[in-house]
Design an enzyme around this catalytic site. Sequence first.
Site, PDB file in Angstrom:
ATOM      1  N   ASP A   1       8.795  -9.649  15.164  1.00  0.00           N
ATOM      2  CA  ASP A   1       9.681 -10.511  15.954  1.00  0.00           C
ATOM      3  C   ASP A   1       9.759 -10.066  17.406  1.00  0.00           C
ATOM      4  OD1 ASP A   1      10.291 -12.270  13.971  1.00  0.00           O
ATOM      5  OD2 ASP A   1      12.363 -11.646  13.708  1.00  0.00           O
TER       6      ASP A   1
ATOM      7  N   ARG B   1       7.892 -25.338  15.754  1.00  0.00           N
ATOM      8  CA  ARG B   1       6.581 -25.421  15.111  1.00  0.00           C
ATOM      9  C   ARG B   1       5.644 -26.249  15.988  1.00  0.00           C
ATOM     10  NH1 ARG B   1       7.311 -25.435   8.539  1.00  0.00           N
ATOM     11  NH2 ARG B   1       9.464 -24.707   8.497  1.00  0.00           N
TER      12      ARG B   1
ATOM     13  N   GLY C   1       7.727 -18.658   8.441  1.00  0.00           N
ATOM     14  CA  GLY C   1       7.611 -17.231   8.177  1.00  0.00           C
ATOM     15  C   GLY C   1       8.631 -16.452   8.969  1.00  0.00           C
ATOM     16  N   HIS C   2       8.741 -15.189   8.649  1.00  0.00           N
ATOM     17  CA  HIS C   2       9.586 -14.269   9.393  1.00  0.00           C
ATOM     18  C   HIS C   2       8.834 -12.964   9.602  1.00  0.00           C
ATOM     19  CE1 HIS C   2      13.257 -16.560   9.789  1.00  0.00           C
ATOM     20  NE2 HIS C   2      13.197 -16.913   8.521  1.00  0.00           N
TER      21      HIS C   2
ATOM     22  N   ASP D   1      20.885 -32.960  23.413  1.00  0.00           N
ATOM     23  CA  ASP D   1      20.329 -33.659  22.261  1.00  0.00           C
ATOM     24  C   ASP D   1      18.953 -34.180  22.648  1.00  0.00           C
ATOM     25  OD1 ASP D   1      19.672 -35.193  20.095  1.00  0.00           O
ATOM     26  OD2 ASP D   1      21.461 -36.475  20.151  1.00  0.00           O
TER      27      ASP D   1
END
Length: 376
Positions: free
Chosen positions: A162, A91, A131-132, A66
């Site tokens: 990817d 990000r 995005g992908h 965690d």
Amino acid sequence: MTAGPLAGLRVVEFAGIGPGPHAAMLLADLGAEVIRLQRDSNDDSPDGITTQDVIVRRGRLTVPTDLKDPDDLAFVRRLLSMADVAIEGYRPGVLERLGLGPADLLEDNPRLVVARLTGWGQDGPEAHVAGHDLNYLAATGVLDAIGRPGQMPVPPLNLVADFGGGSMFALFGILSAIVERERSGRGQVIDVSMAEGTLTLSAMVWSWRAAGRWPGSRGTNILDGGAPFYDTYPCSDGGLMAIGALEPKFFDLALKGLGLDPRELPAQYDRAGWPRLRRAIATAFASRTRAEWAAVFEGSDACVTPVLSFDEAVDHPHLAHRSAFVSVGGLTQPAASPRFSRTPPPAPAPETFGELEDVVDRWAAADTSANGVRAS
């Protein structure tokens, strides 16, 4: 100590999805010790996607972590102070807000290589936008080039941005930084952008465009299905055959196997004649079953191959001979690649689970017994 060319390399992977875990898997395949930090040992990723399972997590020791817990965070920072590589796909700014930004980590461990893997890179107007694979392909012009003329572009699975532009360039950067570290003694931060990696992969098309060798729109050029000798064709039973006979000598062999006389056909690179050439090739393939054509071209340099399903590929004689597929945790998946003559890695193993504090203690004990000096 694990076998393989990367034995002794310590990698800390912040759990995510897609290219980051794929890059970590490949490092683990080649012998690196990869510790996967994950919010919960029962979750596949912070986003709750559970489709990757052993294929992307194989070879790891996963520890529930965690990052918002001060105790766990302290253990993570200690772990990173003893690591060689960190891989993260959050990000921009997320690790900094946790106190785990590269500046902090490199202060603790000047030899650390930090790979930051995102779609758009660490800065710029789109840096924080989700995005992908498909989005990065769309923005770079690559998606527009994939598909049939007059039809919509075709998503090429998620193999290009990817894994091609993402995980492969992450690995390229990581291993390059490790080589440089042998000279300087210092680690560094690698900013991996899937969009930019995709652009680099498309360099040949950009070169051909500049030279006038890629003059047409989608589906009308050499490598995009526009050339009749670089495409797929249906057989009499509905199966498909792929022909990739780019070079004239291979094209001649393909025509011979198909029973076509080149003297009765347009020249291979006569674009005006491509429609007639395509009809001739299509008619020939449609005259027999896929199995019959596979037998005709078996062992030939004609560059003609049956189009197999995933299930069929597992039984392909050459792939079977090379043991290209393995079973890990009861799941059939690709074996480790590439092959090494002197330091072959062991067969991929299923993911295991442990505790963060135990890993920190083990690494610290190993460094103490080695007087703090490690080969990596």
